[in-house]
Structures are given as C-alpha cells and as structure tokens.
Design an enzyme around this catalytic site. Structure first.
Site, PDB file in Angstrom:
ATOM      1  N   ASP A 139      23.028  27.289 135.126  1.00 46.27           N
ATOM      2  CA  ASP A 139      22.306  26.375 134.236  1.00 46.27           C
ATOM      3  C   ASP A 139      22.838  24.950 134.393  1.00 46.27           C
ATOM      4  OD1 ASP A 139      20.965  28.662 132.924  1.00 46.27           O
ATOM      5  OD2 ASP A 139      22.967  29.063 132.159  1.00 46.27           O
ATOM      6  N   HIS A 187      23.472  31.955 127.644  1.00 47.17           N
ATOM      7  CA  HIS A 187      22.686  31.881 128.886  1.00 47.17           C
ATOM      8  C   HIS A 187      21.334  32.533 128.602  1.00 47.17           C
ATOM      9  CE1 HIS A 187      21.511  31.986 133.044  1.00 47.17           C
ATOM     10  NE2 HIS A 187      21.455  33.306 133.044  1.00 47.17           N
TER      11      HIS A 187
END
Length: 397
Positions: free
Chosen positions: A203, A231
């Site tokens: 990410d 996440h």
C-alpha cells in the site's frame, strides 16, 4: 631458508590480535619450531539464514522465491537455507520450483526443503514469510473467511512456538494480514511481539507511485507517506507529513479533492482493481513489497525517512488499541524498528484512523471469539475447569 605453510581453521570470530595469539597456540601444540609466523586473515562466510516461505506454491511465492534465493532480499553475500511450506496436494508444484532453483544456480542458496510438515518448515528458522492462507471465494462471508484463517494461523502459531527460534522475525502477507498476524503472535508467546509484522509496504508503494504520477515527479523524490491501520479498504494513506522533492505534498499537489478522495480511494481499492483487470490478485508487486519490507527492516531506513509496517501496537504512543496489529510509520535498523513518534493528526486524519482502528477491533473480536471456541472444544477433556476459565478471561481481556 626452508618455508612450510600450515593451515588452521576456527569457527570463532577473531580480531587480528586474538587471531595471532590463537594461531601461536596452535603452532606450539603441533610442536613446530617456528621463529617467524605470518598471519593471513581470510574473512569467514556469514552465518546462513534459514528462511521459511508458507504458501510457497502460489503466485506470490513464485515471484518472491527468486528474490530471496538470489540475495536481493537479505544481501548478495548472505547464504540462505530455504524452507518452502504448502499443503500436500501442492508438493508436485514445489518439486518443479525446486528444479528451477537448481537450474538457476544461485550461489547464495545452500539448500531448498519443500514440505507440508510444520515441524520441518519452522524448526530453527530465522525468518518466516507467511504468504499462505485461505482465499476468499465468491459468496463467502467475511466471518467465514476469518474462521478458516484463524484456524490456520492458530495452528501455525503453535508450531512456531514449539519449533522456531525465539529470535525469529515474522512477516504476514496472507489476508486479512493484520488479524492473521495478531492470531499468529497470540499463539506463539515465545517469540517477542516486536518480531511480528504484516505487509502494508505494498500500500505504501502504491501511494508513492500515485503521488509521483500526479505530480510528474521522480519516484525517488516522494518520501514519508504513511499507511495507517488495516490492510483493507479502510486503510488511511496519509500525505500530511509527506514530501515531494523536499516540499510538502500539499504545496506541490494543490488539488484537495484528489488528495482527500481520489488518491485515498485508488490506494485503498488498488488490489481489487488489479483482480478485475488480470483476473488474479497482485503477485509481482506483492513480492516486491515483501522484498522492500524485509530489506528495509534488516538494512535500515534512509536518514530522515520512514516506511509503513503493520506491527503489534503494544508500544505505540498514539492512543491506538495496544492489542491490535496496526500499520504505523516506522524507522528500521538491523531487524529492529521504532514507531515514529509525535506526528500530528488533523480532524480529517483522526476520523480516518478511528475508522480503520474500529474495523480491526471488530476483526479481532471475530477472530479471538472463534479462537476461544476452538480452544474449549479441542482441549476440554485435557483441561480442568479453572484452566478453561483462565483461557476465557485472558482472551476477553
């Protein structure tokens, strides 16, 4: 003058002076009459690392294994013993992978062990990379996915506790990564909590790329973005402290709508977009992020920079629930890390962080609730009633 050469070897590390003393003792013990002795110091090879990759027959594993075997992760001079764990039906696939590794002839790769046995996979490992988990299938409820993965990571945590070193470093990639990491840590109390981490570097990398593209800057000029929390689609990609070419992001990219909406949504949903496009989840980018995570953890962050890692939150100073695995900005050095302190949150950031924290608390409740049921049902005949009550109290607390 007659010269003869004698070779002695030692497994200990020596300074030059201690080596000379040691060599003299060796010479005296052999009875050699030596009036002059020269010492040639030959550096010893690094102690090999034993690395386990679970779910090794999958797509991410196939992309990651060459990075680990070649030295791109732990260093070009670091010897590696590689344990590849997967379920029994995937052993033929791993056999083919091992054949390819033989054909690659990596000088850093000392051995490869494919296995479906937790004991074989985890015994004396230095690093564990957990790619394997139960994938979410069409129509599957989130609670069902949590239940299946909780069972897997509970079992693997118990096996780690039995067979791995207390110094083992852990990276969890399989989703839900944060909660899987928490379950793994809970079931491997021998290993310190600070040794557990989950992957949010993917990410982080996605956020860097989006900002570089929008600003037309070089990727290396974008620094100090942060991924807070889970996440998942509630993660918060934060640019409040980020810079582009040493200037605050918000002065380089003045499009507030992009920064507070499009940018955040793109990073949050990038994985789903990749699945839609290639009909399969991220593999190469995930393997690269694993490489980045481990390499930074080992070799350290650059001066004045940080990266994002999911870690057990017990030492955080931000008021985040300490019994979560939560992504923070961290600085790393020699397989250690510290959470970057004293970063300020505006109201927008605070609401985003509260939302992702709440989701992780809900996941924990589902996962540990499932775990209580499993402990009691499996162990009831082996435990006294007071022990069962202690298990319930410790998990609920």
């Amino acid at each position: 003058v007659s010269s003869r050469f004698f070779f002695f070897s030692s497994r200990r590390r020596h300074t030059r002076s201690s080596l000379v003393s040691w060599a003299r003792r060796c010479v005296q013990e052999t009875g050699i009459n030596a009036e002059y002795m020269g010492i040639l110091m030959i550096p010893s090879e690094k102690t090999p690392l034993r690395v386990c990759i679970t779910g090794a027959a999958g797509q991410i594993g196939y992309s990651l294994i060459p990075l680990v075997a070649s030295g791109d992760v732990f260093g070009s001079d670091q010897p590696i013993h590689l344990n590849l764990l997967d379920i029994e039906p995937m052993m033929s696939v791993l056999k083919g992978t091992c054949m390819e590794l033989d054909d690659c002839a990596y000088p850093t790769l000392l051995s490869v062990t494919p296995t479906s046995d937790y004991k074989v996979a985890f015994t004396d490992i230095d690093v564990g990379i957990f790619l394997g988990g139960f994938p979410r299938k069409a129509g599957m409820e989130r609670k069902e996915l949590m239940s299946k993965n909780c069972g897997i990571f509970k079992g693997q945590g118990e096996a780690l506790n039995l067979h791995a070193k207390a110094t083992t470093k852990i990276l969890v990639v399989a989703n839900p990564a944060n909660t899987n990491c928490l379950v793994l840590s809970t079931n491997a109390p021998k290993i310190p909590k600070e040794n557990f981490s989950c992957l949010t570097r993917l990410d982080h990398n996605r956020a860097l790329s989006q900002l570089a593209t929008k600003s037309k800057a070089k990727l290396k000029e974008v620094k100090n973005v942060i991924i807070w929390g889970n996440h998942s689609s509630t993660q918060y990609p934060d640019v409040s402290h980020a810079t582009i070419a040493d200037k605050p992001v918000k002065t380089v990219i003045t499009d507030t709508k992009f920064l507070q909406e499009d940018f955040i949504t793109t990073v949050q949903k990038r994985g789903a977009a990749i699945i839609e496009a290639r009909k399969s989840s991220s593999a190469v980018s995930a393997a690269k992020a694993v490489r980045d995570h481990l390499r930074t953890w080992l070799f350290g962050t650059n001066e004045g920079e940080w990266v994002s890692m999911g870690v057990i939150a017990d030492k955080n100073k931000y008021g985040i629930d300490k019994n979560l695995c939560f992504s923070f900005p961290v600085k790393c050095k020699k397989f250690d890390y510290e959470i970057v302190p004293d970063l300020k949150w505006d109201e927008f950031s605070k609401k985003k962080i509260e939302a992702t924290e709440k989701e992780l608390q809900e996941e924990r409740k589902e996962a540990l609730g499932i775990q209580i049921t499993n402990i009691i049902s499996v162990s009831y005949t082996h435990l006294t009633l007071p022990t069962i009550l202690l298990v319930q109290i410790s998990v609920v607390a």
